[in-house]
Design an enzyme around this catalytic site. Structure first.
Site, PDB file in Angstrom:
ATOM      1  N   GLU A  54       0.826  -1.206   0.000  1.00  0.00           N
ATOM      2  CA  GLU A  54       0.000   0.000   0.000  1.00  0.00           C
ATOM      3  C   GLU A  54       0.858   1.253   0.000  1.00  0.00           C
ATOM      4  OE1 GLU A  54      -3.959  -0.002   1.940  1.00  0.00           O
ATOM      5  OE2 GLU A  54      -3.048   1.464   3.286  1.00  0.00           O
ATOM      6  N   ARG A 108      -3.559  35.078 -15.966  1.00  0.00           N
ATOM      7  CA  ARG A 108      -3.933  36.053 -14.936  1.00  0.00           C
ATOM      8  C   ARG A 108      -2.929  37.202 -14.928  1.00  0.00           C
ATOM      9  NH1 ARG A 108      -7.866  38.348 -11.757  1.00  0.00           N
ATOM     10  NH2 ARG A 108      -7.100  38.801  -9.656  1.00  0.00           N
ATOM     11  N   GLN A 126       8.390  36.841  -9.526  1.00  0.00           N
ATOM     12  CA  GLN A 126       9.309  35.807  -9.048  1.00  0.00           C
ATOM     13  C   GLN A 126       8.687  34.951  -7.946  1.00  0.00           C
ATOM     14  OE1 GLN A 126      12.982  37.106  -7.083  1.00  0.00           O
ATOM     15  NE2 GLN A 126      14.120  35.584  -8.271  1.00  0.00           N
TER      16      GLN A 126
END
Length: 381
Positions: free
Chosen positions: A244, A270, A281
């Site tokens: 798992e 945007r 930055q």
């Protein structure tokens, strides 16, 4: 280590992406609010062969090796927004199907694996108890042999898939004084006498993956439903947890890649201060960090899969994979929200759900603290 994928492996990954983007697309925002599990999507995944990927063809599987399987699950995670569904599928594959395959009798394999692989049945795994979480082998659920049945008494909690499951892999002790040497595995079916599924548990995330408690009150389990030998449950549990931890977060790696693509697109479109925010930055650095996490996580995941394939065991590396992928997913979700600003905080943009879903990765299959303990132990500390 050779990660030179064959054409067939890459085609399988791409097929999983396309399948998930097309067939597993629904109103996940509302289902998440309602905490609604989708049996329809579960069965679609089964028809695609997902639940049976690493299992032998004789049980309805595809007999894929572990490297092929994690690559396919990575593709699935890229295209599917329902992290709860993918978590439920992984929980069944690695903690129910795998222990039955590796430790079950021929009768048990033939009875349960085909139904689990083809989606007819859903499986759940019961180890955690109200008073034993990380200290898993201090469990109190007892098993007493009585003729041709074992009588189980106790409670299990945080059981993924429990409200919708048909069959359960349960761990109980035949003698608490023996500690982990008394732990024994059992296969319990939903209709067994003395067994009931108790209250449903509401969660912070992975809401479309149902969870509940299990109650055993003089539950009668046939002797032939014991999984492995008496006292062999600890080995079964540890084995399934290694599988798992190695594989369960492969879907998250695909989701991280898709998330990064979404964030890059948003950072280019945007505009603030008369330029795309990606030119700032502070935003670009977050995107760079997300990319570094993805590439590092991918190498760690492929390495542990390669080790499982070639060496059969990778206890420490499974813990490393589980630890790094789970914590990286949270960090990337936080970065994605910050990049999107106020929009990232809204349900419509779906990033807040990813963050809620990601937190569980540091808890299930052993907490991050347990993974660090495992790593430290293998370093000789």
């Amino acid at each position: 280590m050779d990660f030179g994928w064959t054409r067939e492996q890459l085609e399988l990954r791409d097929a999983m992406r396309k399948f998930a983007l097309k067939e597993l697309k629904d109103d996940i925002i509302n289902r998440d609010k309602k905490e609604e599990f989708s049996r329809d999507l579960w069965e679609k995944c089964a028809r695609m062969g997902i639940q049976g990927l690493p299992f032998p063809e004789e049980y309805g599987g595809s007999n894929a090796d572990i490297l092929t399987t994690v690559l396919a699950m990575e593709g699935l995670g890229y295209g599917c927004k329902d992290a709860g569904l993918l978590f439920s599928i992984n929980a069944q594959m690695w903690s129910i199907q795998m222990p039955i395959l590796r430790f079950g009798s021929n009768t048990q394999k033939n009875k349960y694996l085909p139904k689990l692989c083809n989606g007819q049945w859903i499986g759940a795994h019961g180890m955690t108890e109200p008073d034993s979480g990380s200290d898993s082998f201090s469990l109190s659920t007892s098993a007493r042999l009585d003729g041709d049945h074992y009588i189980l008494n106790g409670t299990k909690t945080f059981v993924t898939n429990a409200p919708v499951a048909d069959v359960f892999v349960i761990f109980a002790t035949i003698d608490k004084r023996k500690g982990f040497m008394g732990v024994t595995g059992f296969i319990v079916e939903k209709g067994f006498y003395g067994f009931q599924i108790s209250k449903r548990i509401e969660k912070m995330g992975l809401k479309t993956s149902p969870m509940a408690e299990l109650i055993f009150e003089d539950c009668k389990v046939p002797v032939e439903n014991r999984l492995g030998r008496e006292g062999g449950g600890a080995a079964i549990f540890n084995d399934s947890m290694e599988w798992e931890r190695s594989c369960i977060l492969a879907c998250n790696l695909g989701a991280m890649e898709k998330q990064l693509e979404t964030c890059i697109k948003y950072a280019k479109e945007r505009k603030q201060f008369n330029k795309p925010i990606g030119k700032c930055q502070s935003v670009a650095n977050k995107l760079a960090d997300m990319k570094v996490r993805i590439d590092t996580a991918r190498l760690i995941l492929y390495k542990v899969a390669w080790m499982k394939k070639t060496q059969g065991q990778a206890v420490m590396d499974a813990a490393i994979a589980k630890l790094y992928l789970s914590e990286s997913w949270i960090k990337s979700c936080l970065d994605a929200i910050q990049i999107h600003g106020g929009y990232g905080y809204t349900a419509e943009y779906e990033l807040e759900r990813s963050l809620r879903d990601s937190v569980g990765g540091t808890l299930y299959s052993g907490t991050s603290e347990i993974q660090r303990n495992i790593i430290a132990r293998h370093l000789g500390l």
